[in-house]
Motif scaffolding. Structure first.
Motif, short mmCIF file in Angstrom:
data_model
loop_
_atom_site.label_atom_id
_atom_site.label_comp_id
_atom_site.label_asym_id
_atom_site.label_seq_id
_atom_site.Cartn_x
_atom_site.Cartn_y
_atom_site.Cartn_z
N GLU A 22 0.82 -1.21 0.00
CA GLU A 22 0.00 0.00 0.00
C GLU A 22 0.85 1.26 0.00
OE1 GLU A 22 -2.57 -0.41 3.33
OE2 GLU A 22 -4.04 -1.66 2.26
N ARG A 23 1.98 1.24 0.68
CA ARG A 23 2.83 2.43 0.71
C ARG A 23 3.37 2.75 -0.67
NH1 ARG A 23 6.50 2.06 6.26
NH2 ARG A 23 4.74 2.11 7.74
N ALA A 24 3.78 1.72 -1.40
CA ALA A 24 4.29 1.95 -2.77
C ALA A 24 3.17 2.50 -3.65
CB ALA A 24 4.83 0.66 -3.35
N LEU A 25 1.94 1.98 -3.47
CA LEU A 25 0.81 2.48 -4.25
C LEU A 25 0.51 3.93 -3.90
CD1 LEU A 25 -1.63 -0.57 -4.12
CD2 LEU A 25 -0.56 0.39 -6.16
N ALA A 26 0.60 4.27 -2.62
CA ALA A 26 0.33 5.65 -2.20
C ALA A 26 1.35 6.61 -2.80
CB ALA A 26 0.33 5.75 -0.67
N ASP A 89 9.09 -0.11 -7.07
CA ASP A 89 8.76 -0.69 -5.76
C ASP A 89 7.62 -1.70 -5.85
OD1 ASP A 89 10.71 0.83 -4.58
OD2 ASP A 89 9.35 2.46 -4.02
N LEU A 90 6.85 -1.67 -6.94
CA LEU A 90 5.77 -2.63 -7.14
C LEU A 90 6.20 -3.79 -8.03
CD1 LEU A 90 2.52 -0.53 -7.74
CD2 LEU A 90 2.97 -2.07 -5.85
N VAL A 91 6.92 -3.49 -9.09
CA VAL A 91 7.20 -4.49 -10.13
C VAL A 91 8.22 -5.52 -9.68
CG1 VAL A 91 8.17 -4.80 -12.44
CG2 VAL A 91 6.55 -2.96 -12.01
N GLU A 92 9.30 -5.06 -9.08
CA GLU A 92 10.37 -6.01 -8.71
C GLU A 92 9.91 -7.01 -7.65
OE1 GLU A 92 12.89 -6.39 -10.54
OE2 GLU A 92 12.29 -4.65 -11.73
N PRO A 93 9.17 -6.58 -6.60
CA PRO A 93 8.66 -7.60 -5.67
C PRO A 93 7.74 -8.61 -6.33
CG PRO A 93 8.54 -5.42 -4.67
CD PRO A 93 8.91 -5.22 -6.12
#
Length: 594
Positions: A22-26, A89-93
């Motif tokens: 959620e933090r990366a999305l925010a 921060d979203l894609v690599e995880p």
């Protein structure tokens, strides 16, 4: 599986992933909102520059508003830098998680069913499909985010200029989007079939590659090609189908991208009559042409290709873990942990039995077998495993009556295993196939029947021979040699072909006990599996010295020889009972043959 089922399987996993980030999305949303200021200022600045500046005779004011619109572009460029940082921060995880899941799925399948062929499709999931998911997810997030916040800026700008502009632009825009969305489901279905075919082709090519030498040696190129070409043709048909749907998607894109412009131009007289200024019309046209339509075009392209591809790929990573197959039970093999009970009155004698057997190659040598107790039941399939030199071949030689035990008793069908002095001809109680298969110069028929001729010289009929040839997959080799009457020359056969012929001869033997001392080691895994399954289904008892984990896993029970003690149990049970077997299985899985 239908698209609805696919979505129900993938959606919960996707929600869990997004909630955990959620933090990366925010952060991504914050930078995107800042970027939307560029869209708002782009159209609003043009409108004010015309209405309040150039058309009103105030050139300086017009230039100032255009400068404000240009400043919005600088703000958008600064925000885009933060957008890509948040995207990473979203894609690599996601990619890291899919790699871990692909490895776990491959291991789960191998543990659940070690006898099955290696999962070549796992390589496609680990490499091609994880990268496909990573790139598709990145492109999809980037374009969806861009369209959403571009639309926010554009619609806010139109509402600020003249709300009636939204009534003209939105209906044709939504019509084109609906036509485009109608193509997504059939495209996802075709994309799924394409990936299924791709994995099947990888499996098929992997299996053929393992036995390529024997395929060429047996003249099986035509049959091998026939197994691959239908999958290649299917891939070609699916590619053409995808191209046709892509053409329909292009038409939908054209409708969504051009109809709003046409509608705005056609409604200009009416809009002017409603009090909409020239600057507001120019600003609305700027929003549509320079902001909404490029973002919409990018979004539809991403949804039509990356979106459907991502959904289909993620479906493969959301499959439930495989259920372990039910162990095949024949001839009363013992259940895990079940002790072997002695034969009671009225019960048939065991197929073979070791009673306190000790054997050493010389008075001063360490025993190869030491106090071995074992009962092999009638109809059972037993695999014998252990390190090289541990006594596996010795055990089969004792069963074959070729060696006398140093202590204890070896029985076959209730009688001593040793052959009677002076006995000649095939053994009526057992047949032993060593690693070096025996094939002699003569006809194919003679090589197949030399262990099965009766006292009067009678041999199995051709129909029975051809049935066995088919059961063991020898049709190609027999046809290449000229049929049952074709001549066999051991010098021109590969070691795998010699073993294949010898296995067919052993199948035709009337002996109820069949002993294979690594007699399939030169066969490719699929040919070995087919042969062992056929021999296990043959009436009688099968004892196999195994050199692959798949061979051991197919057996009803496995006997582990470790030099100090022997442990017998099922393949599923033994890793807990025998550290040596656990190590052997791990070593087998680490080789290309496993």
């Amino acid at each position: 599986m239908t698209e609805g089922e696919t979505w129900r399987r993938v959606a919960p996993e996707g929600r869990r992933f997004l909630r955990s980030h959620e933090r990366a999305l925010a952060r991504l949303a914050g930078w995107s909102l800042l970027e939307s200021a560029q869209t708002f200022l782009g159209g609003y600045g043009v409108a004010r520059a015309l209405d309040d500046g150039f058309l009103a005779g105030r050139t300086g004011t017009g230039l100032a508003w255009l400068a404000a619109a240009g400043a919005g572009a600088l703000i958008g460029g600064f925000a885009l830098r933060g957008v890509f940082a948040g995207l990473a921060d979203l894609v690599e995880p996601l990619r890291d998680g899919l790699v871990r899941r692909a490895v776990r799925q491959a291991l789960d399948r191998a543990v659940a069913d070690p006898a099955r062929a290696p999962d070549a499709g796992a390589v496609s999931r680990l490499t091609q499909q994880t990268e496909m998911a990573r790139d598709s997810f990145a492109g999809l997030v980037l374009t969806v985010r861009s369209f959403v916040f571009t639309a926010v800026g554009a619609f806010a700008g139109m509402a600020a200029l003249a709300p009636v502009l939204l009534l003209v632009v939105l209906p044709p825009l939504l019509l084109g989007v609906a036509a485009f969305l109608a193509t997504l489901r059939p495209m996802a279905s075709v994309q799924r079939r394409s990936l299924d075919t791709d994995e099947a082709l990888a499996d098929r090519l992997g299996a053929l590659g393992e036995g390529l030498r024997d395929i060429v040696a047996c003249g099986g190129q035509t049959e091998a090609r026939a197994r691959v070409e239908p999958l290649i043709a299917a891939q070609e048909r699916l590619a053409r189908t995808l191209a046709r749907w892509a053409a329909l998607r292009t038409l939908a894109l054209g409708a969504a991208g051009r109809l709003p412009v046409i509608a705005l131009l056609a409604a200009t007289p009416w809009l002017l009559g409603q009090g909409v200024t020239t600057g507001a019309l120019a600003g609305g046209l700027t929003y549509v042409v320079q902001a909404l339509l490029p973002a919409l075009n990018t979004l539809m392209t991403a949804l039509g290709s990356a979106g459907t591809r991502l959904l289909v790929v993620l479906e493969r990573f959301c499959e439930p873990p495989p259920e372990p197959p039910d162990a095949r039970r024949t001839g009363g093999a013992a259940e895990p942990g079940e002790p072997v009970e002695p034969v009671g009155p009225g019960e048939p004698d065991p197929a073979a039995e070791f009673r306190g057997v000790t054997f050493a190659y010389g008075p001063a040598a360490a025993p190869v077998l030491d106090g071995l107790d074992l009962e092999v039941r009638v109809g059972e399939h037993l695999a014998v495993v252990g390190p090289s030199g541990i006594g596996k071949s010795t055990l089969t030689a004792l069963l074959a009556g070729m060696l006398p035990p140093g202590a204890g008793t070896v029985l076959v069908a209730g009688a001593t295993a040793l052959r009677e002095p002076g006995a000649t001809g095939p053994d009526s109680r057992r047949t032993l196939l060593p690693q070096q298969a025996y094939v002699f110069t003569g006809t194919v028929r003679e090589n197949l029947t030399h262990l099965s001729s009766g006292p009067d010289g009678s041999v199995p009929q051709d129909a029975e021979l051809l049935r066995v040839v088919g059961s063991l997959g020898l049709e190609g080799l027999v046809e290449r040699l000229g049929g049952l009457d074709g001549e066999v020359s051991p010098r021109v056969l590969s070691r795998g072909e010699c073993q294949h012929v010898a296995l067919a001869a052993a199948y035709l033997s009337p002996a109820p006990l069949l002993l294979l001392d690594e007699a399939t080691c030169h066969l490719d895994p699929r040919t070995e599996e087919r042969a062992e399954r056929a021999l296990a289904e043959r009436p009688g008892t099968l004892v196999v010295v195994a050199h692959r984990v798949s061979s051991a896993a197919r057996a009803d029970r496995v006997l582990v020889l470790d030099g100090t003690r022997a442990v017998c149990g099922t393949h599923a049970e033994l890793p807990e009972l025998s550290p040596l077997y656990r190590d052997l299985v791990g070593g087998w899985h680490g080789t290309a043959e496993a």
